[in-house]
Write a protein that holds these residues in place. Structure first.
Motif, PDB file in Angstrom:
ATOM      1  N   GLN A 194      -6.465  10.640  -7.058  1.00  0.00           N
ATOM      2  CA  GLN A 194      -6.840  11.655  -6.073  1.00  0.00           C
ATOM      3  C   GLN A 194      -7.471  12.881  -6.745  1.00  0.00           C
ATOM      4  O   GLN A 194      -8.445  13.457  -6.247  1.00  0.00           O
ATOM      5  CB  GLN A 194      -5.598  12.067  -5.267  1.00  0.00           C
ATOM      6  N   GLU A 252      -1.942   2.982  -2.973  1.00  0.00           N
ATOM      7  CA  GLU A 252      -1.163   3.158  -1.747  1.00  0.00           C
ATOM      8  C   GLU A 252      -0.549   1.826  -1.292  1.00  0.00           C
ATOM      9  O   GLU A 252       0.608   1.775  -0.876  1.00  0.00           O
ATOM     10  CB  GLU A 252      -2.049   3.732  -0.632  1.00  0.00           C
ATOM     11  N   LYS A 268       2.186   0.957  -3.648  1.00  0.00           N
ATOM     12  CA  LYS A 268       3.311   1.864  -3.380  1.00  0.00           C
ATOM     13  C   LYS A 268       4.074   1.425  -2.134  1.00  0.00           C
ATOM     14  O   LYS A 268       5.315   1.454  -2.100  1.00  0.00           O
ATOM     15  CB  LYS A 268       2.788   3.278  -3.226  1.00  0.00           C
ATOM     16  N   LEU A 309      -1.558   7.572  -8.475  1.00  0.00           N
ATOM     17  CA  LEU A 309      -2.219   7.993  -7.236  1.00  0.00           C
ATOM     18  C   LEU A 309      -2.664   9.444  -7.319  1.00  0.00           C
ATOM     19  O   LEU A 309      -3.789   9.807  -6.914  1.00  0.00           O
ATOM     20  CB  LEU A 309      -1.258   7.790  -6.061  1.00  0.00           C
ATOM     21  N   GLN A 347      -7.282   4.560  -4.837  1.00  0.00           N
ATOM     22  CA  GLN A 347      -6.213   5.198  -4.052  1.00  0.00           C
ATOM     23  C   GLN A 347      -5.635   4.222  -3.036  1.00  0.00           C
ATOM     24  O   GLN A 347      -4.421   4.137  -2.852  1.00  0.00           O
ATOM     25  CB  GLN A 347      -6.769   6.430  -3.335  1.00  0.00           C
ATOM     26  N   ASP A 348      -6.577   3.484  -2.385  1.00  0.00           N
ATOM     27  CA  ASP A 348      -6.090   2.503  -1.391  1.00  0.00           C
ATOM     28  C   ASP A 348      -5.212   1.428  -2.059  1.00  0.00           C
ATOM     29  O   ASP A 348      -4.185   1.029  -1.519  1.00  0.00           O
ATOM     30  CB  ASP A 348      -7.291   1.854  -0.696  1.00  0.00           C
ATOM     31  N   ASN A 373       3.030   6.825  -8.141  1.00  0.00           N
ATOM     32  CA  ASN A 373       2.752   8.167  -7.613  1.00  0.00           C
ATOM     33  C   ASN A 373       1.903   8.958  -8.613  1.00  0.00           C
ATOM     34  O   ASN A 373       0.970   9.684  -8.218  1.00  0.00           O
ATOM     35  CB  ASN A 373       4.066   8.897  -7.320  1.00  0.00           C
TER      36      ASN A 373
END
Length: 456
Positions: free
Chosen positions: A112, A180, A183, A108, A176-177, A105
């Protein structure tokens, strides 16, 4: 005057004998009451022993049940310990996964953030270059170029800047992908671990509940076990009390029998009864008499057999005893061979011919003395019988008269059992006969016994 005196003496003797008979009856009633109490005590002991046996069985079963429950609890505790270890491992794995999710997190959020910053920088640069114009505008820069070459160089630079910004934005989006995706995997793993931990917790709670349930059963079982053990202790105490009562009753009964024997002896001393003569017996009475002779004197000589038969028939003829053969044999506390069932066992198989012949002779009037009692010499000496005559292993006597003992015997025999053959204050088992049993063809022995009888 002499006739009057004789009549007075006769009347006085009759009154004395009647009084003595009354005392004998009272003693007999005392003996009967003691025997009734003894029977009731024996029944109580038997009932208590039955209850004790049942309680002992309950104790055994409850102990087995307690052991089984404790074993079950031990098994549950072992499983709980294993589950606790698995739960601890699951909690550690959950903590590790949760930490990884927090890290992802953070990564990420950082990606972001960088994406937004890069995007804002690119947006601002484009706005500055294409929208605002002025000295910083793209057209201005291009128009101020000194040559085509400079113009192209500036243009390529500007394109490179835009391409770089777009590339970085793409990289941050890809990051980010990727974050994600990681995650999602980690969260899926966290969900699996959470489900696994819930299953472990449920299993743990179930086992804990079963353990508590079995512990409750164990407490109940142990409580019942303790109660049953207390019952056993109470039964032992009651049996000890009843045993003491039995010994007291046996002592009282023995004393009463001794008193009765002495009373009979005192009465018989006043008058000498004629117990001779034949007796018309039925076939059943002949069998009873022969069977009792065999039970009491099967290992004795023929004269010894006649002696036992004579005692029985002398009692039948005496006013101190029942006036029938079966009545004499079955009289209480007299013939242990009858009480033990030996006489009836011989009757069922049929007495041997030697004992039948001895019984027939006694019934025909043959007597080996006028004796009313017999026992082994040991017990005759033990009770201090003053006068007796030995035939084989048996001491025969007419009256139960004892002499004072000079000193107590050094070695005490066990409490004597009731003698098969006679009334006596204590039960005394006859000594074992070492002689071989007589057979139907024992003529030599019979002849030898006849000579012994003749010398009496």
């Amino acid at each position: 005057m002499n006739i009057f005196s004789f009549d007075s003496y006769a009347d006085e003797l009759d009154e004395t004998i009647a009084s003595m008979r009354q005392k004998e009856e009272e003693t007999q009633e005392t003996i009967s009451n003691l025997e009734k109490q003894t029977k009731e005590t024996q029944d109580a002991i038997k009932a208590l022993e039955g209850e004790k046996a049942q309680t002992q069985s309950n104790v055994t079963n409850l102990q087995s049940q307690s052991n089984a429950l404790q074993s079950t609890i031990n098994g549950y505790n072992s499983k709980l310990n294993t589950l606790n270890g698995e739960i601890s491992e699951a909690e550690a794995a959950m903590a590790e996964v949760s930490s990884e999710i927090v890290k992802l997190n953070n990564e990420l959020q950082e990606a972001q953030k960088q994406e937004r910053e890069r995007y804002e920088a690119l947006k601002k640069r484009i706005q500055t270059t294409y929208e605002k114009g002025g000295t910083q505008g793209l057209i201005r820069i291009l128009l101020e170029s000194g040559s085509i070459q400079e113009f192209l160089t500036v243009f390529e630079y500007l394109n490179a800047v835009v391409d770089y910004d777009q590339k970085k934005i793409g990289e941050y989006q890809a990051l980010q992908d990727e974050i994600e995706a990681k995650k999602a995997v980690v969260e899926e793993k966290e969900a699996e671990l959470d489900k696994y931990q819930e299953a472990l917790d449920e299993k743990h709670d179930e086992l804990a509940g079963l353990t508590d349930q079995v512990k409750g059963q164990l407490n109940t079982t142990n409580s019942s076990l303790s109660s049953e053990k207390n019952k056993l202790a109470n039964y032992d105490q009651q049996l000890q009390q009843l045993d003491a009562k039995m010994k007291s009753l046996e002592s009282q009964t023995a004393a009463a029998n001794a008193a009765l024997a002495q009373q009979i002896a005192d009465r018989l001393a006043l008058t000498k009864e004629d117990t001779s003569g034949s007796y018309s017996a039925s076939a059943d009475e002949l069998t009873w008499l022969a069977a009792t002779i065999q039970a009491e004197a099967d290992g004795e000589s023929y004269t010894g057999k006649l002696g036992v038969g004579s005692v029985i028939m002398n009692r039948v003829k005496s006013s101190a005893f029942p006036n029938t053969i079966i009545g004499v044999i079955t009289q209480n506390m007299q013939f242990a061979s009858y009480r033990s069932g030996k006489v009836e066992l011989i009757i069922s198989n049929g007495p041997n011919s030697t004992c039948i012949r001895a019984a027939q002779e006694v019934l025909g009037g043959a007597r080996v003395g006028d004796y009313l009692f017999f026992m082994t010499q040991y017990w005759a000496d033990y009770y201090g019988i003053s006068e007796y005559y030995m035939i084989g292993h048996h001491a025969f006597f007419y009256r139960w008269v004892t002499k004072p003992k000079e000193e107590a015997p050094q070695e005490q025999q066990p409490a004597p059992e009731e003698n098969n053959e006679s009334e006596q204050p204590q039960e005394a088992p006859p000594e074992e006969n070492n002689q071989e049993e007589n057979t139907d063809n024992g003529d030599n022995e019979e002849n030898n016994d006849d000579s012994e009888e003749n010398s009496d």
